[in-house]
Design a protein around this motif. Structure first.
Motif, mmCIF file in Angstrom:
data_model
loop_
_atom_site.group_PDB
_atom_site.id
_atom_site.type_symbol
_atom_site.label_atom_id
_atom_site.label_comp_id
_atom_site.label_asym_id
_atom_site.label_seq_id
_atom_site.Cartn_x
_atom_site.Cartn_y
_atom_site.Cartn_z
ATOM 1 N N ARG A 1 -5.184 -0.445 -7.222
ATOM 2 C CA ARG A 1 -6.599 -0.336 -7.569
ATOM 3 C C ARG A 1 -7.504 -1.204 -6.692
ATOM 4 O O ARG A 1 -8.712 -0.937 -6.606
ATOM 5 C CB ARG A 1 -6.795 -0.696 -9.041
ATOM 6 C CG ARG A 1 -6.018 0.201 -9.993
ATOM 7 C CD ARG A 1 -6.475 1.653 -9.869
ATOM 8 N NE ARG A 1 -5.619 2.579 -10.565
ATOM 9 C CZ ARG A 1 -5.659 2.824 -11.876
ATOM 10 N NH1 ARG A 1 -6.520 2.179 -12.640
ATOM 11 N NH2 ARG A 1 -4.832 3.703 -12.415
ATOM 12 N N PRO B 1 -2.408 4.184 2.632
ATOM 13 C CA PRO B 1 -2.809 4.834 1.382
ATOM 14 C C PRO B 1 -3.395 3.813 0.422
ATOM 15 O O PRO B 1 -3.199 2.608 0.575
ATOM 16 C CB PRO B 1 -1.487 5.404 0.854
ATOM 17 C CG PRO B 1 -0.418 4.562 1.463
ATOM 18 C CD PRO B 1 -0.939 4.153 2.813
ATOM 19 N N GLY B 2 -4.114 4.313 -0.562
ATOM 20 C CA GLY B 2 -4.689 3.416 -1.550
ATOM 21 C C GLY B 2 -6.087 2.968 -1.177
ATOM 22 O O GLY B 2 -6.729 3.542 -0.294
ATOM 23 N N PRO B 3 -6.589 1.933 -1.835
ATOM 24 C CA PRO B 3 -7.979 1.512 -1.657
ATOM 25 C C PRO B 3 -8.220 0.855 -0.294
ATOM 26 O O PRO B 3 -7.291 0.335 0.335
ATOM 27 C CB PRO B 3 -8.181 0.494 -2.788
ATOM 28 C CG PRO B 3 -6.813 -0.104 -2.976
ATOM 29 C CD PRO B 3 -5.859 1.055 -2.773
ATOM 30 N N HIS C 1 0.829 -1.212 0.000
ATOM 31 C CA HIS C 1 0.000 0.000 0.000
ATOM 32 C C HIS C 1 0.863 1.263 0.000
ATOM 33 O O HIS C 1 0.577 2.219 -0.731
ATOM 34 C CB HIS C 1 -0.925 0.007 1.222
ATOM 35 C CG HIS C 1 -2.200 -0.741 1.023
ATOM 36 N ND1 HIS C 1 -3.412 -0.129 0.805
ATOM 37 C CD2 HIS C 1 -2.450 -2.083 0.992
ATOM 38 C CE1 HIS C 1 -4.363 -1.033 0.664
ATOM 39 N NE2 HIS C 1 -3.805 -2.229 0.781
ATOM 40 N N ASP D 1 -2.202 5.359 -4.451
ATOM 41 C CA ASP D 1 -3.451 5.367 -5.210
ATOM 42 C C ASP D 1 -3.361 4.602 -6.523
ATOM 43 O O ASP D 1 -4.384 4.384 -7.185
ATOM 44 C CB ASP D 1 -3.872 6.814 -5.502
ATOM 45 C CG ASP D 1 -4.306 7.553 -4.247
ATOM 46 O OD1 ASP D 1 -4.698 6.860 -3.278
ATOM 47 O OD2 ASP D 1 -4.240 8.795 -4.225
#
Length: 367
Positions: free
Chosen positions: A270, A290-292, A262, A267
């Motif tokens: 996905r 961070p990220g999904p 992550h 970002d």
């Protein structure tokens, strides 16, 4: 310990607290059958069952894996996949000698209550199991399995349920257009479920690159599988191209690996799909990654969706075809280690719980 009827009781609040208990033969309820468990596999997947044993809402009704074979006020009985033979029967459609494949407790014997019994098998109708996923309650007659071959017998408990999970994950990725990822990172790439996923992915015409993430000790083995486009060690995650959209499939729940992926992709990641929790003692990262958002994958739910989409017969035939194409590879992927008796069963559980199981081995217990 020389006992003919036994089970392994596990403290629901302390998974390392497990012991062998002697089981006495009891009167068989009307309509029930008793089976002697012939053979079952012990894999990291069973540790996930133990971790999610207590009610966590996994089944949509506040139940957990301990509910399959023990009442709430009793020690846990770990579910395992394997084969069993009916030794006593009070059900005319399930006679003594019937051989079954399905979900059993880590024990020498089990009592089941057949419902909707027919030539293919039956569904356990025990009261505590009526609200649990149907796929776990189905018992299939071995002589009615179109994709069963005697030569593959030992590989069924080791791979069949985990291959199905991997195949269903691949199916979900296809259904979601790969979440827009151009590379799928499979953490714990040496696990049986990861192997099933990788095999299912490489069968597809249009697919992202499949990258196996594993420990340094397992690099050579995972590369030898020939199922991943690339294999890298966990400490080399930072060498991956973070500008290429990626998706993570986490088989083991290793918090450090999850955080590394992550934080590296941010970002550009996905999707982050959680499948298992064999790293049961891994402490989650308290910070927001961070990220999904991470999403859980639940194989029974995916199965039920596809049965609704395709119909039960079409779903079954697709799984059979996929399994048949995979099982011929099984002897090249693992060596079988078959152990016998209650002490061996307890040792295998504790060994797997401690993360000491060798991915190159298919560990079987003959009670």
């Amino acid at each position: 310990m020389t006992i003919n009827r036994w089970a392994i009781d596990i403290n629901r609040d302390s998974l390392t607290d497990a012991r062998i208990v002697e089981e006495l033969e009891t009167d068989l309820p009307e309509g029930a059958v008793e089976v002697a468990v012939d053979l079952y596999a012990m894999t990291a997947n069973n540790i996930t069952y133990a971790v999610f044993g207590k009610p966590m809402g996994l089944f949509g009704n506040d139940q957990g894996y301990w509910d399959f074979f023990a009442e709430r006020d009793a020690p846990g009985r770990l579910p395992v996949w394997g084969f069993a033979t009916v030794t006593r029967s009070h059900h005319e459609a399930v006679p003594v000698g019937t051989q079954l494949y399905g979900f059993f407790p880590m024990a020498s014997h089990a009592v089941l209550l057949p419902g909707h019994a027919g030539p293919q098998g039956f569904t356990d109708a025990s009261q505590r199991r009526t609200t649990l996923p149907v796929i776990y309650n189905q018992y299939q007659r071995i002589d009615a399995l179109d994709d069963y071959a005697a030569a593959d017998h030992d590989y069924w408990p080791v791979f069949r349920p985990l291959f199905l999970t991997g195949w269903l994950i691949a199916d979900q990725f296809e259904d979601e257009a790969g979440y827009g990822a151009e590379q799928i990172l499979v953490a714990s790439a040496s696990s049986k479920t990861a192997i099933g996923l990788a095999h299912a992915l490489v069968q597809r015409d249009a697919r992202p690159q499949v990258i196996g993430l594993t420990s340094l000790a397992n690099i050579t083995y995972v590369e030898s599988l020939g199922l991943y486009d690339r294999v890298i060690a966990y400490d080399a995650i930072s060498t991956l191209d973070a500008t290429v959209p990626a998706a993570l499939v986490d088989m083991a729940g290793n918090a450090a690996v999850t955080a590394a992926v992550h934080n590296h992709f941010g970002d550009v990641l996905r999707a982050s799909v959680v499948v298992g929790k064999s790293h049961w003692d891994s402490v989650p990262d308290a910070t927001t990654l961070p990220g999904p958002a991470r999403q859980g994958f639940f194989a029974p739910g995916r199965s039920e969706k596809r049965v609704a989409d395709w119909g039960a017969e079409s779903f079954r035939s697709r799984i059979e075809a996929a399994w048949t194409s995979f099982v011929s590879l099984a002897p090249k992927l693992v060596s079988i280690d078959k152990r016998k008796g209650p002490e061996a069963a307890l040792e295998a559980y504790l060994e797997t719980l401690a993360g000491k199981a060798d991915p190159r081995i298919g560990l079987l217990i003959a009670p």
